[in-house]
Scaffold this motif. Structure first.
Motif, short mmCIF file in Angstrom:
data_model
loop_
_atom_site.label_atom_id
_atom_site.label_comp_id
_atom_site.label_asym_id
_atom_site.label_seq_id
_atom_site.Cartn_x
_atom_site.Cartn_y
_atom_site.Cartn_z
N ARG A 159 7.01 -54.60 102.78
CA ARG A 159 7.72 -54.49 101.51
C ARG A 159 7.97 -53.03 101.15
O ARG A 159 9.06 -52.68 100.68
N GLU A 160 6.98 -52.19 101.39
CA GLU A 160 7.14 -50.76 101.11
C GLU A 160 8.06 -50.10 102.12
O GLU A 160 8.92 -49.29 101.77
N GLU A 161 7.88 -50.45 103.39
CA GLU A 161 8.67 -49.84 104.45
C GLU A 161 10.17 -50.11 104.29
O GLU A 161 11.00 -49.24 104.57
N GLN A 169 10.04 -60.05 98.60
CA GLN A 169 9.03 -60.66 97.74
C GLN A 169 8.02 -61.39 98.61
O GLN A 169 8.39 -62.12 99.53
N VAL A 170 6.75 -61.19 98.31
CA VAL A 170 5.65 -61.77 99.09
C VAL A 170 4.96 -62.85 98.27
O VAL A 170 4.44 -62.58 97.19
N ILE A 171 4.95 -64.06 98.81
CA ILE A 171 4.30 -65.20 98.17
C ILE A 171 3.06 -65.56 98.95
O ILE A 171 3.12 -65.83 100.15
N ALA A 172 1.90 -65.53 98.30
CA ALA A 172 0.66 -65.94 98.95
C ALA A 172 0.61 -67.46 99.00
O ALA A 172 0.60 -68.13 97.96
N MET A 173 0.59 -68.00 100.21
CA MET A 173 0.66 -69.45 100.41
C MET A 173 -0.67 -69.96 100.93
O MET A 173 -1.21 -69.43 101.90
N PHE A 174 -1.19 -70.99 100.29
CA PHE A 174 -2.44 -71.57 100.79
C PHE A 174 -2.43 -73.07 100.57
O PHE A 174 -1.81 -73.58 99.64
#
Length: 407
Positions: free
Chosen positions: A134-136, A144-149
């Motif tokens: 995301r930073e790179e 956008q990063v979604i934590a999936m569990f």
């Protein structure tokens, strides 16, 4: 002086051509014969200019891990990833994610949402890699990063809860999961809403990715959204079971989805490949009721989902290609319908991701794609080249016989 001036561009739903002036990353003027000079000029020559593609549902942690023949079913693909996840290291996650993001940019995507698995086997390696990406890629692809569990247990286990809280502290953009895979679906949904409310993040859930005529998780997600006051901040993906239920059940569920303000993301290319594998005779296609949802006023988008992994050995991070598949399976082939499909991969997907200042209008972010066509129908059917990709008012990619990624 403007930074960039695009001359003679044809817009998706407009007549004739317009000029677009861009300064400091934003569109500052749009109309006929826009006056003023610019440091850089692009002559669209009557070709189609669209807001950049938005790929609102991918899995970068799984991408590019396909083995010969793939896993063969959704259940087998899930097991395959769980087995492999113990040995996946962060450098591998970074390298594969970087490759997909560069490919997506080349194909005109400047915003993407990725679901990253959090599990006891994988820990937070996938999350850490995605946050680094995301930073790179900031200024190139907005990730956008979604934590999936999820899991087969009736409710989330304490070790998994701890990992998820840590992912939120690290700065993920939202919470997701596949609660329909658990016999305790409601407990999983309740916990996700509770935790999302605590950290004030949006929710994006896999729902009823099954051949069975079931809308249990979709209906419960809609109900919970209203109860939690989360309208407009929840996305439900797949919703395959909705296509298998009777008309009365479908109508009731779609009305609940509309009331809850859910966005629905359909993943035709992946679900066509995975679903209906045990059917005989009339084989279900696994694609949700897009037309009925749209008729009810629900925001519906399409996305890539899995890219060359055990779930699907195909995919090029190419939203124009995904649009062609979507149009064919939904039988949307008129010029007006193909324009609607194009909007599903741009405006509708941006709304699902909560993107601000999106589109082609004064005040919007200058994230644009010039297509070698004059209409959405021509672009989708012809699978034309993305002549140039503009991100934040700068030409990021020029495509001809050779791609040249500038930023």
């Amino acid at each position: 002086m403007n930074d960039l001036l695009i001359r003679r561009a044809r817009l998706m739903d407009g007549q004739g051509t317009v000029d677009i002036a861009i300064k400091d990353g934003y569109i500052v003027a749009a109309g006929n014969n826009v006056a003023g000079s610019a440091r850089q000029m692009v002559d669209a020559s009557g070709r189609l200019l669209i807001p950049a593609f938005v790929d609102a549902h991918t899995h970068l942690d799984k991408a590019l891990t396909a083995t010969d023949g793939g896993a063969g079913s959704l259940e087998a693909a899930i097991e395959d990833f769980q087995r492999r996840s113990k040995d996946i290291d962060k450098n591998d996650l970074l390298a594969r994610g970087r490759q997909v993001l560069r490919l997506a940019l080349r194909h005109g995507t400047t915003a993407m949402r990725t679901h990253i698995t959090v599990s006891e086997n994988l820990g937070l390696r996938g999350i850490e890699a995605a946050l680094e990406l995301r930073e790179e890629f900031a200024g190139k692809v907005d990730l956008q990063v979604i934590a999936m569990f999820s899991g087969p247990e009736p409710e989330p286990a304490p070790p998994l809860k701890e990992l998820l809280e840590e992912a939120l502290r690290l700065g993920v953009d939202g919470l997701g999961g596949a609660p329909h895979l658990s016999p305790g679906m409601q407990q999983w949904v309740d916990y996700i809403f509770e935790l999302a409310g605590k950290y004030d993040v949006p929710i994006d859930l896999h729902a009823d990715e099954t051949d069975a005529p079931s809308v249990a998780s979709l209906e419960y997600i809609a109900s919970k959204t209203i109860q939690a006051g989360y309208q407009g901040r929840v996305v439900a993906d797949h919703c395959c079971g909705l296509a298998a239920v009777d008309e009365a059940t479908a109508g009731r569920t779609i009305a609940a989805v509309k009331e809850a303000g859910l966005s629905i993301i359909t993943l035709p290319s992946c679900n066509l490949y995975l679903m209906g594998r045990n059917d005989k005779g009339l084989v279900r296609r696994g694609v949700t009721r897009v037309r009925e949802l749209q008729a009810a006023g629900v925001n519906v988008a399409y996305a890539s989902d899995n890219i060359r992994d055990a779930f699907r050995p195909f995919g090029n991070a190419n939203m124009l290609e995904e649009g062609l598949i979507t149009a064919q399976v939904l039988q949307m082939g008129t010029p007006a319908e193909l324009e609607q499909v194009m909007k599903m991969g741009t405006y509708n997907a941006a709304a699902a991701m909560g993107l601000q200042d999106y589109g082609i209008k004064v005040g919007a972010r200058a994230d644009l794609v010039l297509l070698d066509a004059t209409t959405p129908a021509g672009a989708i059917i012809g699978q034309v080249e993305k002549v140039c990709v503009i991100k934040g008012g700068r030409v990021a990619v020029r495509n001809d016989k050779k791609s040249d990624i500038i930023i």
